[in-house]
Design a protein around this motif. Sequence first.
Motif, PDB file in Angstrom:
ATOM      1  N   GLN A 260       0.817  -1.213   0.000  1.00 39.17           N
ATOM      2  CA  GLN A 260       0.000   0.000   0.000  1.00 39.17           C
ATOM      3  C   GLN A 260       0.854   1.268   0.000  1.00 39.17           C
ATOM      4  O   GLN A 260       0.341   2.331  -0.322  1.00 39.17           O
ATOM      5  CB  GLN A 260      -0.937   0.019   1.215  1.00 39.17           C
ATOM      6  CG  GLN A 260      -1.950  -1.112   1.264  1.00 39.17           C
ATOM      7  CD  GLN A 260      -1.476  -2.247   2.145  1.00 39.17           C
ATOM      8  OE1 GLN A 260      -0.303  -2.633   2.096  1.00 39.17           O
ATOM      9  NE2 GLN A 260      -2.380  -2.798   2.949  1.00 39.17           N
TER      10      GLN A 260
ATOM     11  N   GLU B 117       3.781   3.113  -5.291  1.00 38.72           N
ATOM     12  CA  GLU B 117       3.034   3.697  -6.396  1.00 38.72           C
ATOM     13  C   GLU B 117       2.077   2.666  -6.969  1.00 38.72           C
ATOM     14  O   GLU B 117       2.318   1.456  -6.896  1.00 38.72           O
ATOM     15  CB  GLU B 117       3.984   4.152  -7.512  1.00 38.72           C
ATOM     16  CG  GLU B 117       4.877   5.315  -7.188  1.00 38.72           C
ATOM     17  CD  GLU B 117       5.726   5.694  -8.389  1.00 38.72           C
ATOM     18  OE1 GLU B 117       5.216   5.612  -9.537  1.00 38.72           O
ATOM     19  OE2 GLU B 117       6.894   6.060  -8.184  1.00 38.72           O
ATOM     20  N   ASP B 118       0.999   3.150  -7.567  1.00 37.52           N
ATOM     21  CA  ASP B 118      -0.018   2.248  -8.099  1.00 37.52           C
ATOM     22  C   ASP B 118       0.580   1.289  -9.137  1.00 37.52           C
ATOM     23  O   ASP B 118       0.293   0.090  -9.123  1.00 37.52           O
ATOM     24  CB  ASP B 118      -1.154   3.060  -8.718  1.00 37.52           C
ATOM     25  CG  ASP B 118      -2.362   2.199  -9.034  1.00 37.52           C
ATOM     26  OD1 ASP B 118      -2.842   1.505  -8.119  1.00 37.52           O
ATOM     27  OD2 ASP B 118      -2.809   2.198 -10.194  1.00 37.52           O
ATOM     28  N   ARG B 119       1.411   1.777 -10.030  1.00 38.65           N
ATOM     29  CA  ARG B 119       1.995   0.915 -11.058  1.00 38.65           C
ATOM     30  C   ARG B 119       2.914  -0.142 -10.441  1.00 38.65           C
ATOM     31  O   ARG B 119       3.007  -1.270 -10.949  1.00 38.65           O
ATOM     32  CB  ARG B 119       2.758   1.750 -12.076  1.00 38.65           C
ATOM     33  CG  ARG B 119       3.894   2.590 -11.480  1.00 38.65           C
ATOM     34  CD  ARG B 119       4.674   3.303 -12.563  1.00 38.65           C
ATOM     35  NE  ARG B 119       5.712   4.159 -11.980  1.00 38.65           N
ATOM     36  CZ  ARG B 119       6.788   4.560 -12.659  1.00 38.65           C
ATOM     37  NH1 ARG B 119       6.952   4.191 -13.920  1.00 38.65           N
ATOM     38  NH2 ARG B 119       7.682   5.340 -12.062  1.00 38.65           N
TER      39      ARG B 119
ATOM     40  N   ARG C 299       2.494  -1.450  -7.373  1.00 36.76           N
ATOM     41  CA  ARG C 299       1.595  -2.435  -6.744  1.00 36.76           C
ATOM     42  C   ARG C 299       1.061  -3.407  -7.789  1.00 36.76           C
ATOM     43  O   ARG C 299       1.017  -4.625  -7.567  1.00 36.76           O
ATOM     44  CB  ARG C 299       0.438  -1.722  -6.046  1.00 36.76           C
ATOM     45  CG  ARG C 299       0.859  -0.895  -4.849  1.00 36.76           C
ATOM     46  CD  ARG C 299      -0.256  -0.021  -4.327  1.00 36.76           C
ATOM     47  NE  ARG C 299      -1.293  -0.783  -3.654  1.00 36.76           N
ATOM     48  CZ  ARG C 299      -2.342  -0.231  -3.046  1.00 36.76           C
ATOM     49  NH1 ARG C 299      -2.470   1.090  -3.043  1.00 36.76           N
ATOM     50  NH2 ARG C 299      -3.238  -0.968  -2.445  1.00 36.76           N
TER      51      ARG C 299
ATOM     52  N   ARG D 161      -6.023  -2.321  -3.197  1.00 34.60           N
ATOM     53  CA  ARG D 161      -5.866  -1.180  -4.103  1.00 34.60           C
ATOM     54  C   ARG D 161      -7.246  -0.626  -4.471  1.00 34.60           C
ATOM     55  O   ARG D 161      -7.456   0.595  -4.457  1.00 34.60           O
ATOM     56  CB  ARG D 161      -5.112  -1.612  -5.348  1.00 34.60           C
ATOM     57  CG  ARG D 161      -5.057  -0.581  -6.460  1.00 34.60           C
ATOM     58  CD  ARG D 161      -4.299  -1.149  -7.660  1.00 34.60           C
ATOM     59  NE  ARG D 161      -4.382  -0.244  -8.793  1.00 34.60           N
ATOM     60  CZ  ARG D 161      -5.342  -0.326  -9.724  1.00 34.60           C
ATOM     61  NH1 ARG D 161      -6.292  -1.240  -9.614  1.00 34.60           N
ATOM     62  NH2 ARG D 161      -5.361   0.526 -10.736  1.00 34.60           N
ATOM     63  N   ASP D 162      -8.173  -1.504  -4.811  1.00 36.79           N
ATOM     64  CA  ASP D 162      -9.509  -1.054  -5.176  1.00 36.79           C
ATOM     65  C   ASP D 162     -10.212  -0.361  -4.011  1.00 36.79           C
ATOM     66  O   ASP D 162     -10.950   0.601  -4.199  1.00 36.79           O
ATOM     67  CB  ASP D 162     -10.356  -2.253  -5.658  1.00 36.79           C
ATOM     68  CG  ASP D 162      -9.834  -2.839  -6.957  1.00 36.79           C
ATOM     69  OD1 ASP D 162      -9.091  -2.121  -7.669  1.00 36.79           O
ATOM     70  OD2 ASP D 162     -10.156  -4.001  -7.255  1.00 36.79           O
TER      71      ASP D 162
ATOM     72  N   ASP E 235      -9.279   3.268  -3.759  1.00 40.59           N
ATOM     73  CA  ASP E 235      -9.674   4.167  -4.865  1.00 40.59           C
ATOM     74  C   ASP E 235     -10.949   4.949  -4.519  1.00 40.59           C
ATOM     75  O   ASP E 235     -11.786   4.474  -3.789  1.00 40.59           O
ATOM     76  CB  ASP E 235      -9.898   3.351  -6.149  1.00 40.59           C
ATOM     77  CG  ASP E 235      -8.572   2.825  -6.691  1.00 40.59           C
ATOM     78  OD1 ASP E 235      -7.527   3.341  -6.271  1.00 40.59           O
ATOM     79  OD2 ASP E 235      -8.614   1.894  -7.506  1.00 40.59           O
TER      80      ASP E 235
END
Length: 209
Positions: free
Chosen positions: A175, A178-180, A182, A205-206, A209
């Motif tokens: 967590q 960065e999103d990419r 993860r 991750r979801d 968001d």
Amino acid sequence: MYLPAHFEENRPEELHRLIREHPLGILVTGHDSLLDANHLPFELELSGEKPLLRAHVARNNPVWREADGEEVLVIFRGEHAYVSPSWYPSKHEAHRQVPTWNYQVVHVRGRLKVMDEERFVRGVVGRLTRTHEAGEDKPWKMSDSTPEFISGMLANIVGIEVEIGEIIGKSKLSQNKEDRDRLGAAAELEIRGSHELAGAMLKSRDAQD
């Protein structure tokens, strides 16, 4: 347990899911200034006034005498895996990543109570058996053996019950990345067969968001 805010898991349904799907807990007790650990399959009971963990131990195991009425810790661990920095896209740009380990754990604290009654032990064994035999083509049941044999086996074990006073979860699922990164780590874990852990990473991750 060290618990940074971004790794804290406080959703009851997720904590309960992890216990049910990974029921082999580590029962940690203290006696004569020493720590002891026993690995036991637990069942989680939520239908009563207070949440409980139930299990059984061998009668020859001294833990049920030593820990009766004492505060104990039970640790449950889900799937876990090493995470290479090479799985992060950002690593190949700035080379500012290091290896880590992703995992999910639940710590339960509560008071242990000995339940040395045949009816209680039979119930625990019966429920654990039905739960874990459910996926078999021909599930084993206690009635497959003679009553005398089962009674003899039950006499050699003792039931225990832990009244849950505190339940803490930690989901270390990248967590803080960065999103990419993860997504890159989750994709690599999926390829390597860590399906549950990869799925948990995507769900976390979801949820953010």
